[in-house]
Write an enzyme that holds these catalytic residues in place. Structure first.
Site, short mmCIF file in Angstrom:
data_model
loop_
_atom_site.label_atom_id
_atom_site.label_comp_id
_atom_site.label_asym_id
_atom_site.label_seq_id
_atom_site.Cartn_x
_atom_site.Cartn_y
_atom_site.Cartn_z
N GLY A 322 0.81 -1.21 0.00
CA GLY A 322 0.00 0.00 0.00
C GLY A 322 0.85 1.26 0.00
O GLY A 322 1.96 1.29 -0.56
N SER A 323 0.39 2.29 0.68
CA SER A 323 1.00 3.61 0.56
C SER A 323 2.41 3.72 1.13
O SER A 323 3.12 4.68 0.84
CB SER A 323 0.11 4.66 1.23
N THR A 324 2.85 2.76 1.98
CA THR A 324 4.23 2.80 2.46
C THR A 324 5.22 2.66 1.31
O THR A 324 6.37 3.08 1.41
CB THR A 324 4.49 1.70 3.50
N PHE A 325 4.75 2.08 0.18
CA PHE A 325 5.61 1.89 -0.99
C PHE A 325 5.82 3.20 -1.76
O PHE A 325 6.73 3.30 -2.58
CB PHE A 325 4.98 0.84 -1.91
N SER A 378 -1.10 11.33 0.95
CA SER A 378 -1.12 9.97 0.42
C SER A 378 -2.05 9.88 -0.79
O SER A 378 -2.95 9.03 -0.86
CB SER A 378 -1.58 8.97 1.51
#
Length: 602
Positions: A322-325, A378
């Site tokens: 998810g958004s951590t990438f 994000s």
């Protein structure tokens, strides 16, 4: 008449001589057969009957934390074996003296041993009657392992009192984990013979095991040592001690916070990984739920459930991050000069790619944004644009540079490689979703390795557990025999790009979606994530999510980096910014207090 008698006597003599000659010929050939053809076999058999060989097991090396605290140790215990051939021989001889039945004598021996060992009497009685494939009672069959000294002293007393020369006592080792569930999936476990089954016990098994010794002594027909006989003895070489990078102070904090998070979110699992971003040293790793390595099978009968519990999900499992990438997509776009801080974007709430609408998490979108806003908010559509500018080949090139789609090289068994869509099969829709953390899948150690490159001036370091291997010599002095060597270090992005992204991540925490991880003066930098879990079979996504936070502090000179994942939390609050960021806040605060570091002081 005399002539006939003489002839008969002569014939008789020839017959006798012939028989004697035949007998001597048979004996000669039999003796030749035994001395020449069967020599090696008979010599070996004679030696086996006149000597007793005992393997002396080495002591398995300890596993220690970075400060020398014991995490896994071996204690001296004993193994009890019986020469069942001599058991029944003893019973037969005693029966002739006393008139008791041999079966009753054997039963009495079994019952006495069972009482001392705390075993079922019927079980020991059945053991006494075991035979090998040739129908012979075996010599030296193990009855019990891991026997404590108190019990073995009672068995020795029983043996000496009754002349039970069929009782064989050997040294054995037992593995202890003094902190019980602490670091369970990382340490792993061993089998009954002390061989590493999983975890660090398995990965470093060869180093921890050592080399067995041997003792050979001459014995009489009752298997008793002969006085004044020469004994061959080889000292065992104990295993090496493994000093890990784990800091027990930090591990303890992570364990407690993970337990609390499991309770408050009612999640299926909580995982926490803490590292030193400059070296890749793993300072703590927690997987909840967990187990007690001292009794790893307790309460579990299903093997699949057992192996699932034993899995170190931070290393062995993958998920769509998810958004951590997004930090990878932004780093790549900046490195390729395809964007800049004040670059302008507009989010209307969705993007259509090849006829497929892809929505922003915020209904209606974020409107006008600059590059930093994309991270702070994000914003999926903004990252889709960055992915489009990079293109499929460059996107995959940076994905590989950051260590995805291949093993990091962590010193742990069963590392997952992750899933990366190949350039040749990647569609435009795939490129769009990959840019904000879906479609591809990664492990926690891959993700922590990626953000560590950002915090380490663009240089990749391998996450690892080993600090060094050491051994105590015959004089009692400890000597380090091996230290960890970094083999995968590489410049992933420039220092300028890395420092820029680190600064953006600090703003994401202090002003954006990660604000619940913010601590005044700590310089916390990071990114939250809420990744949908793919349905079984890989077709579409369900309602379950993995909420996460990845980050480090202080952003301009990081001492620690961490990753928190919360698998399938229950309740209305399930976003990474809502439930994972507060966990990160508590981790940064408590860890820095524990190690005595104050980020607010220069």
């Amino acid at each position: 008449m005399k002539q006939r008698k003489f002839i008969n006597n002569t014939k008789r003599s020839f017959v006798v001589i012939g028989i004697i000659t035949f007998i001597f010929a048979v004996l000669f050939f039999r003796l030749g057969f035994l001395m020449i053809v069967r020599k090696n076999f008979l010599v070996a058999k004679a030696e086996s009957q006149s000597s007793y060989q005992q393997t002396i097991m080495p002591k398995r090396g300890s596993i220690l934390d970075t400060n020398g605290q014991q995490l896994a140790v071996s204690g001296d215990v004993y193994k009890l074996s019986l020469d069942l051939f001599e058991v029944h021989n003893y019973a037969d001889n005693k029966s002739r003296r006393t008139g008791d039945k041999p079966q009753e004598i054997v039963k009495d021996i079994a019952d006495k041993l069972a009482d001392i060992l705390g075993k079922d009497k019927k079980e020991v009685e059945d053991f006494m009657e075991k035979k090998n494939d040739q129908g012979v009672y075996p010599r030296g069959l193990a009855l019990a392992r891991k026997i404590e000294k108190g019990q073995i002293d009672k068995i020795k007393e029983l043996r000496d009192k009754n002349s039970y020369n069929f009782v064989i006592i050997e040294n054995d080792t037992n593995r202890y984990y003094p902190n019980n569930n602490f670091l369970a999936q990382v340490l792993g476990g061993v089998d009954v013979d002390g061989k590493g089954l999983f975890g660090l016990e398995q990965y470093y098994n060869k180093d921890l095991t050592g080399v067995p010794g041997i003792s050979i002594s001459q014995v009489d027909r009752k298997s008793r040592d002969l006085p004044y006989s020469n004994q061959i003895y080889t000292q065992p070489v104990n295993g090496k001690d493994l000093t890990t990078t784990i800091d027990s102070r930090i591990q303890y904090i992570c364990e407690k916070i993970a337990e609390k998070t499991m309770e408050t979110t009612k999640a299926k699992g909580v995982n926490i990984l803490v590292t030193d971003p400059k070296t890749g040293e793993i300072l703590a790793m927690v997987n909840k739920p967990d187990f007690n390595p001292n009794d790893p099978k307790k309460g579990i009968t299903d093997n699949n459930a057992l192996f699932e519990l034993w899995r170190n999900k931070a290393v062995n499992d993958v998920y769509e991050p998810g958004s951590t990438f997004k930090l990878v997509t932004m780093s790549a776009a900046l490195e390729e000069n395809l964007t800049y801080r004040d670059d302008k974007f507009y989010d209307k709430g969705y993007v259509i790619v090849d006829g497929v609408p892809i929505n922003c998490w915020k209904e209606g979108g974020h409107g006008a944004e600059n590059l930093v806003d994309l991270l702070k908010n994000s914003c999926n559509p903004g990252f889709i644009e960055l992915g489009k500018r990079l293109g499929k080949e460059k996107m995959n090139s940076y994905i590989e540079k950051f260590g995805f789609g291949k093993q990091t090289g962590i010193d742990f068994p069963g590392e997952a490689t992750g899933i990366v869509k190949s350039t040749s099969t990647m569609s435009n829709v795939d490129l769009a979703t990959i840019s904000f953390g879906q479609t591809d899948a990664a492990s926690m150690v891959q993700l922590i390795g990626a953000i560590n490159a950002v915090f380490n001036n663009g240089v990749y370091t391998t996450p690892h557990f080993m600090k060094n291997l050491s051994q105590v010599d015959t004089d009692g002095n400890r000597k380090v025999v091996a230290t960890y060597e970094e083999k995968n270090s590489r410049q992933v992005i420039s220092q300028k790009t890395a420092n820029t992204v680190a600064g953006f991540l600090e703003e994401t925490v202090s002003k954006g979606s990660g604000k619940l991880a913010y601590i005044e003066g700590y310089g916390v930098a990071g990114k939250t994530g809420t990744a949908q879990k793919a349905n079984i079979g890989g077709k579409g996504y369900g309602k379950d999510v993995v909420a996460s936070f990845i980050g480090g502090a202080p952003y301009n000179n990081p001492k620690i980096s961490l990753l928190v994942t919360i698998d399938t939390p229950e309740g209305i609050e399930h976003m990474g910014g809502e439930i994972a960021a507060p966990v990160a806040h508590d981790l940064f605060d408590q860890i820095f207090r524990a190690i005595g570091y104050d980020p607010t002081k220069k």
